[in-house]
Write an enzyme that holds these catalytic residues in place. Sequence first.
Site, PDB file in Angstrom:
ATOM      1  N   ARG A 172       6.676  10.653  -9.035  1.00  0.00           N
ATOM      2  CA  ARG A 172       5.330  11.291  -9.595  1.00  0.00           C
ATOM      3  C   ARG A 172       4.662  11.638  -8.395  1.00  0.00           C
ATOM      4  NH1 ARG A 172       1.103   7.269 -12.095  1.00  0.00           N
ATOM      5  NH2 ARG A 172       0.660   6.209 -10.549  1.00  0.00           N
ATOM      6  N   GLU A 230      -7.180  -2.508   3.416  1.00  0.00           N
ATOM      7  CA  GLU A 230      -6.344  -3.279   2.225  1.00  0.00           C
ATOM      8  C   GLU A 230      -4.865  -3.600   2.569  1.00  0.00           C
ATOM      9  OE1 GLU A 230      -4.821  -0.863  -1.828  1.00  0.00           O
ATOM     10  OE2 GLU A 230      -6.868  -0.551  -1.217  1.00  0.00           O
ATOM     11  N   TYR A 248       1.446  -0.705 -15.811  1.00  0.00           N
ATOM     12  CA  TYR A 248       0.760  -0.152 -14.967  1.00  0.00           C
ATOM     13  C   TYR A 248      -0.017   1.040 -15.589  1.00  0.00           C
ATOM     14  CZ  TYR A 248      -1.307   2.497 -11.274  1.00  0.00           C
ATOM     15  OH  TYR A 248      -2.204   2.913 -10.639  1.00  0.00           O
TER      16      TYR A 248
END
Length: 366
Positions: free
Chosen positions: A172, A300, A348
């Site tokens: 994707r 992160e 998800y």
Amino acid sequence: MKKYDYLVVGAGLFGAIFAHEAVKKGKKVLVIDKRPNVAGNIYTEEIEGINVHKYGAHIFHTNNKEVWNYITQFAEFNRYTNSPVANYNGELYSLPFNMYTFNKMWGVVTPEQAEAKIKSQREAAGITEPKNLEEQAISLVGTDIYEKLIKGYTQKQWGRPCTELPSFIIKRLPVRLTFDNNYFNALYQGIPMGGYTKLIENILENIEVRLNCDYLEHRDELDKLADKIVYTGAIDAYFGFKYGALEYRSVRFETEVLDKSNFQGNAVVNYTDAETPFTRIIEHKFFEFGTQPKTVISREYSSEWKLGDEPYYPVNDEKNGELYAKYKALADAERQVIFGGRLGEYKYYDMDKVIESALSLCNKEL
């Protein structure tokens, strides 16, 4: 007599929407959450006048007009467009992959030249049927972009080599032969002004909420309060990890306030080399076009998940799929409990899909 029609376990997006719709239909609802705040993983905390995304960047995007009309009842959304920047050892590239990226990487100026470059690298790599993430990435964008902008980042994110990851993870990934650097192909996109916590508080307005209340610790007494339970916690924890724990990837954040108005000039910068230990830096003020004198950044770090850590991304491989199917069979047999949301369904979910799923449950149940 039970005191409530529904006990909703979890004050995140899914639980809040169900509670809101149930109350609208005249039902008595109690919402509980083990955290000291509502909003689940979309919780935003105000620091220096900036709404800090405590559990990572959340950018709302959808093509579903019904979902957009629904959520915008509760907050006004700004025009934020997700255009991350990739930093590879100090070289900056535009994301998602588009003509700006290809020009910087190869000096090409037309879509035809970019296509030819990708095609020649794909052919040189000899990939026809991609068998893993590495091969899928090279067939989409060529070797150079894979090596600089995908390989290191992905291996940090998933904690394993790209050759061991399934190809579907990257399918994707947007690749554009235009100068459009909007990450999402979504008609509606933005961030709620005032932050996500305010949005959830608006959805839960006039609904009884108990925080710092752990359902699994007080299950016996809580079950007695309501006819039915909507459970949005981890499905394996509900059943006492009877068959073992489902696996997740976790994320750790190092957040700091800086005495300057601008640190990186963009909300999200991905660090795509393997040597930098974190995957990205988020500068929260830029989600809402902030002009505050200070700034707040979060580094992160992706990490292996262990019991007790915050679960983020379900590891949807074959082994975990089989394990989830066992828990799903147990869940289906629970007559008075409805399992929903990311943890309840081990799935998800983008935020718009959470809303779709919650509204679909409301239609069926109410």
